[in-house]
Design a protein around this motif. Structure first.
Motif, PDB file in Angstrom:
ATOM      1  N   ALA A 111     -74.941  19.158 136.631  1.00 34.90           N
ATOM      2  CA  ALA A 111     -76.274  19.135 137.235  1.00 34.90           C
ATOM      3  C   ALA A 111     -77.135  20.294 136.745  1.00 34.90           C
ATOM      4  O   ALA A 111     -78.364  20.160 136.637  1.00 34.90           O
ATOM      5  CB  ALA A 111     -76.150  19.183 138.751  1.00 34.90           C
ATOM      6  N   ALA A 112     -76.506  21.429 136.434  1.00 36.75           N
ATOM      7  CA  ALA A 112     -77.256  22.613 136.008  1.00 36.75           C
ATOM      8  C   ALA A 112     -77.521  22.634 134.505  1.00 36.75           C
ATOM      9  O   ALA A 112     -78.237  23.516 134.019  1.00 36.75           O
ATOM     10  CB  ALA A 112     -76.485  23.881 136.416  1.00 36.75           C
ATOM     11  N   TYR A 113     -76.972  21.671 133.767  1.00 37.29           N
ATOM     12  CA  TYR A 113     -77.113  21.680 132.308  1.00 37.29           C
ATOM     13  C   TYR A 113     -78.563  21.406 131.906  1.00 37.29           C
ATOM     14  O   TYR A 113     -79.157  20.405 132.342  1.00 37.29           O
ATOM     15  CB  TYR A 113     -76.191  20.639 131.688  1.00 37.29           C
ATOM     16  CG  TYR A 113     -76.306  20.541 130.176  1.00 37.29           C
ATOM     17  CD1 TYR A 113     -75.784  21.542 129.363  1.00 37.29           C
ATOM     18  CD2 TYR A 113     -76.950  19.459 129.582  1.00 37.29           C
ATOM     19  CE1 TYR A 113     -75.887  21.452 127.984  1.00 37.29           C
ATOM     20  CE2 TYR A 113     -77.053  19.364 128.202  1.00 37.29           C
ATOM     21  CZ  TYR A 113     -76.522  20.371 127.408  1.00 37.29           C
ATOM     22  OH  TYR A 113     -76.645  20.290 126.045  1.00 37.29           O
ATOM     23  N   PRO A 114     -79.164  22.254 131.046  1.00 37.03           N
ATOM     24  CA  PRO A 114     -80.562  22.055 130.639  1.00 37.03           C
ATOM     25  C   PRO A 114     -80.673  21.023 129.515  1.00 37.03           C
ATOM     26  O   PRO A 114     -80.896  21.362 128.349  1.00 37.03           O
ATOM     27  CB  PRO A 114     -80.989  23.449 130.178  1.00 37.03           C
ATOM     28  CG  PRO A 114     -79.720  24.064 129.645  1.00 37.03           C
ATOM     29  CD  PRO A 114     -78.601  23.511 130.509  1.00 37.03           C
ATOM     30  N   ALA A 115     -80.537  19.766 129.848  1.00 38.48           N
ATOM     31  CA  ALA A 115     -80.527  18.705 128.837  1.00 38.48           C
ATOM     32  C   ALA A 115     -81.901  18.546 128.193  1.00 38.48           C
ATOM     33  O   ALA A 115     -82.937  18.632 128.855  1.00 38.48           O
ATOM     34  CB  ALA A 115     -80.106  17.384 129.466  1.00 38.48           C
ATOM     35  N   THR A 116     -81.889  18.324 126.875  1.00 43.09           N
ATOM     36  CA  THR A 116     -83.129  17.979 126.177  1.00 43.09           C
ATOM     37  C   THR A 116     -83.514  16.548 126.557  1.00 43.09           C
ATOM     38  O   THR A 116     -82.684  15.791 127.100  1.00 43.09           O
ATOM     39  CB  THR A 116     -82.936  18.062 124.660  1.00 43.09           C
ATOM     40  OG1 THR A 116     -82.008  17.037 124.262  1.00 43.09           O
ATOM     41  CG2 THR A 116     -82.404  19.430 124.247  1.00 43.09           C
ATOM     42  N   PRO A 117     -84.738  16.126 126.280  1.00 45.59           N
ATOM     43  CA  PRO A 117     -85.103  14.732 126.584  1.00 45.59           C
ATOM     44  C   PRO A 117     -84.179  13.712 125.926  1.00 45.59           C
ATOM     45  O   PRO A 117     -83.828  12.690 126.540  1.00 45.59           O
ATOM     46  CB  PRO A 117     -86.533  14.624 126.041  1.00 45.59           C
ATOM     47  CG  PRO A 117     -87.075  16.010 126.144  1.00 45.59           C
ATOM     48  CD  PRO A 117     -85.909  16.910 125.833  1.00 45.59           C
ATOM     49  N   GLN A 118     -83.747  13.990 124.680  1.00 53.44           N
ATOM     50  CA  GLN A 118     -82.843  13.063 123.997  1.00 53.44           C
ATOM     51  C   GLN A 118     -81.474  13.033 124.688  1.00 53.44           C
ATOM     52  O   GLN A 118     -80.884  11.964 124.868  1.00 53.44           O
ATOM     53  CB  GLN A 118     -82.683  13.466 122.529  1.00 53.44           C
ATOM     54  CG  GLN A 118     -83.944  13.311 121.683  1.00 53.44           C
ATOM     55  CD  GLN A 118     -84.903  14.495 121.829  1.00 53.44           C
ATOM     56  OE1 GLN A 118     -84.604  15.470 122.536  1.00 53.44           O
ATOM     57  NE2 GLN A 118     -86.044  14.414 121.154  1.00 53.44           N
TER      58      GLN A 118
END
Length: 355
Positions: free
Chosen positions: A284-291
């Motif tokens: 949940a805390a992972y800063p995912a890129t839009p891709q």
């Protein structure tokens, strides 16, 4: 071939596939202990089969040899069918698999399933180390036929392996002047493509379609299986199973939170990173890129998760669409505790229990 009777109010037989998922922060020893308890729970709650998968060089999926785990489970259970879903046959010599599953059937007569697949269950370098050749998949149909001949000990007189015998098996029984074994492993063809569907039909064997890997065309595969089916000595009409990634929890949001661990693991694998089931809070805390978010969301949409009623509704819609005889649930969580809760909730929903 033992056909299941659905337990409780379930409109189809329900089974479980365990990938020995070892979440980050957990040891393989803990995972194996949890698998034993999960298999015992599945038996108590009326599930029909408990299968283990084969993977290599994947710390997050710790069964490189499902037959060893199945051997342990034969001593821990009494009724539930046990098996490999599957053995990746091009990784092995058919004679070795025939011997191993003959031993398992001797330990648990009439309860052993042998699912056969052709994918390596690993990455390309590890597949090369296992198979010693890039064309291993090309010989899969011949390998399956060879394995069936070894299990039944019925090669024709002109066959080069006519005097090659898998022990334990029918040949040993004859040589020792005792009755031939009353049972043998049930052999399944596994896959997620038209190729595997046609092969299963042509051989007159039960077919298990792996829907957990992505949006494969299950409808076409099932049609091809039925169109190509030829009755055999073990199966007079088609019998199909669909494995589905599914997780039920008391709360739908909690189910999605845990399912995100599996979606994140798939993203990591596509990125060339180790397949790892991270804790839900870390995902949940992972800063995912839009891709990256698109990939994670696509798997969340594909996986079945929610309350038991929501999961059951999706499973029933899928069964109505495909006409499969049986559905196998594939766990999704970072911990086996959450998988066990899912097994309980779905069994409660259908009022299941061991006969």
């Amino acid at each position: 071939m033992i056909f299941p009777t659905p337990s409780g109010t379930a409109p189809f037989a329900l089974s479980i596939l365990d990938n020995a998922s070892t979440g980050v922060g957990h040891t393989v020893g803990e995972t194996f202990s949890d698998i034993i308890e999960l298999a015992k729970l599945a038996e108590r709650r009326g599930y029909h089969r408990f299968w283990m998968s084969e993977h290599h060089a994947m710390p997050g999926a710790a069964t490189s040899s499902p037959q060893i785990m199945v051997s342990r489970l034969t001593a821990e259970t009494k009724r539930i069918r046990l098996g490999a879903g599957g053995i990746m046959l091009p990784n092995h010599a058919p004679l070795v698999i025939a011997e191993q599953f003959g031993m398992l059937d001797t330990l648990a007569p009439g309860r052993i399933d042998l699912g056969l697949g052709r994918a390596p269950g690993t990455n390309s370098p590890t597949a090369a180390a296992l198979r010693r050749g890039i064309d291993a998949n090309d010989n899969f149909p011949q390998q399956v036929v060879e394995l069936l001949g070894l299990l039944a000990d019925d090669f024709p007189p002109s066959h080069p392996y006519r005097n090659v015998h898998a022990v334990p098996g029918p040949w040993q029984a004859d040589e020792n002047r005792v009755p031939r074994p009353a049972t043998s492993p049930d052999v399944w063809v596994l896959g997620s493509s038209p190729y595997s569907a046609q092969l299963a039909g042509q051989l007159g064997r039960p077919y298990a379609f792996a829907l957990q890997f992505g949006n494969a065309d299950v409808d076409t595969a099932m049609s091809l299986y039925r169109e190509n089916f030829r009755p055999s000595g073990v199966l007079s009409e088609p019998y199909s199973l669909l494995s589905v990634a599914a997780l039920a929890q008391d709360d739908a949001a909690e189910a999605e939170r845990h399912t995100a661990s599996a979606a994140m693991a798939m993203l990591r694998m596509f990125q060339g990173k180790p397949y790892a089931l991270l804790p839900p809070d870390e995902v949940a805390a992972y800063p995912a890129t839009p891709q990256e978010r698109n990939v994670i969301d696509s798997f969340l949409d594909h996986y079945t998760h929610g309350t038991a009623a929501q999961v059951a509704d999706e499973l029933e819609q899928l069964q109505n669409r495909t006409g499969v005889n049986e559905i196998m649930l594939v766990g999704l969580s970072n911990t086996h505790h959450d998988q066990a809760r899912s097994v309980e909730l779905i069994a409660d929903h259908y009022k299941m229990s061991a006969a």
